[in-house]
Design a protein around this motif. Structure first.
Motif, PDB file in Angstrom:
ATOM      1  N   ARG A 179      16.060  95.571  58.402  1.00 44.40           N
ATOM      2  CA  ARG A 179      17.135  95.198  57.489  1.00 44.40           C
ATOM      3  C   ARG A 179      17.106  93.702  57.162  1.00 44.40           C
ATOM      4  N   GLY A 235      14.285 100.254  48.301  1.00 43.21           N
ATOM      5  CA  GLY A 235      14.999  99.535  49.348  1.00 43.21           C
ATOM      6  C   GLY A 235      15.157 100.345  50.621  1.00 43.21           C
ATOM      7  N   GLY A 264      18.487  97.447  45.822  1.00 39.54           N
ATOM      8  CA  GLY A 264      18.086  97.212  47.208  1.00 39.54           C
ATOM      9  C   GLY A 264      19.253  96.760  48.065  1.00 39.54           C
ATOM     10  N   THR A 308      21.043  98.346  51.572  1.00 39.79           N
ATOM     11  CA  THR A 308      20.678  97.560  52.761  1.00 39.79           C
ATOM     12  C   THR A 308      21.878  96.914  53.433  1.00 39.79           C
ATOM     13  N   THR A 357      14.206  92.826  54.809  1.00 39.34           N
ATOM     14  CA  THR A 357      14.469  93.400  53.490  1.00 39.34           C
ATOM     15  C   THR A 357      15.474  92.550  52.720  1.00 39.34           C
ATOM     16  N   MET A 393      11.871 100.230  52.402  1.00 42.20           N
ATOM     17  CA  MET A 393      11.661  98.893  52.984  1.00 42.20           C
ATOM     18  C   MET A 393      12.494  98.702  54.251  1.00 42.20           C
ATOM     19  N   ASN A 394      13.735  99.214  54.213  1.00 45.70           N
ATOM     20  CA  ASN A 394      14.594  99.144  55.405  1.00 45.70           C
ATOM     21  C   ASN A 394      13.917  99.759  56.619  1.00 45.70           C
TER      22      ASN A 394
END
Length: 229
Positions: A90, A81, A130, A134, A93, A84-85
């Motif tokens: 944000r 996560g 995640g 996030t 994600t 991915m951020n």
């Protein structure tokens, strides 16, 4: 004296109630569905495990594996996560995590045996991990400094609210449909509802201005800031 006057010229106006604050509160409500899912998915097994054990013929070992699968997934989800951020932003994600939560809930509800239940719980864990990295970042980066602590702290409140809701909803479902085969499937199905709200809500939410600036998208960042400040 000159420095003080220069700072005063560049100081932001004080926060006042109005459309900007309402917009920010709406963003916080939508984003914290991720925290609600975190809490509900970690708490729901408390009521669902006993009838699940009867239906799926679980042993003490496999019961433990079902509980642990979510936690292992959460550890992996927290690591993935964060990346991915940084790479996707944000907003995107959280939108993807809503789908992950829904897929995990769907798999758990319709799992015919342990071979499907364990991967489904792992997928739910990916969503939990995640969301844990996030949601607080998203809220903190959108909030003005004067409200940052209160807004980012809402996520922790919503996590424990999700756990409380899991116990309450399990008790209600257990009392109403306790004699039904597969009553635990109803308990797990409730997990999908906040996931739908998170997905639909995030489609209309802005991206974090800090992330937009990190991507060189200064005009987009300014447009977001003008919505919330």
């Amino acid at each position: 004296s000159h420095n003080l006057s220069a700072k005063a010229e560049h100081a932001l106006p004080p926060l006042r109630p109005g459309p900007h604050q309402r917009r920010l509160d709406l963003i916080a409500v939508v984003a914290t569905f991720g925290g609600l899912l975190f809490g509900y998915d970690t708490g729901v097994l408390n009521g669902a495990l006993e009838p699940m054990t009867r239906d799926l013929g679980l042993t003490s070992t496999t019961e433990g594996l079902i509980g642990a699968a979510l936690l292992i997934g959460a550890a992996v989800g927290a690591l993935v996560g964060g990346r991915m951020n940084d790479a996707l932003g944000r907003k995107k994600t959280l939108t993807i995590l809503a789908v992950v939560f829904f897929v995990g809930a769907f798999g758990a509800v319709f799992a015919p045996d342990l071979g499907v239940m364990l991967p489904a719980r792992f997928i739910l864990g990916l969503g939990v991990g995640g969301a844990s990295v996030t949601v607080p970042v998203y809220l903190a980066e959108l909030a003005p400094t004067e409200r940052r602590g209160r807004l980012a702290g809402r996520n922790e409140l919503v996590i424990v609210t999700g756990q409380l809701l899991a116990f309450v909803i399990n008790a209600i479902i257990g009392n109403i449909w306790g004699d039904h085969d597969g009553v635990w499937r109803y308990m797990l199905a409730v997990c999908a509802i906040p996931a739908v709200f998170l997905f639909v809500g995030m489609l209309r939410m802005p991206e974090s201005p800090r992330w937009l600036i990190s991507q060189g998208r200064h005009d987009d960042a300014l447009a977001v800031l003008m919505q919330v400040r």
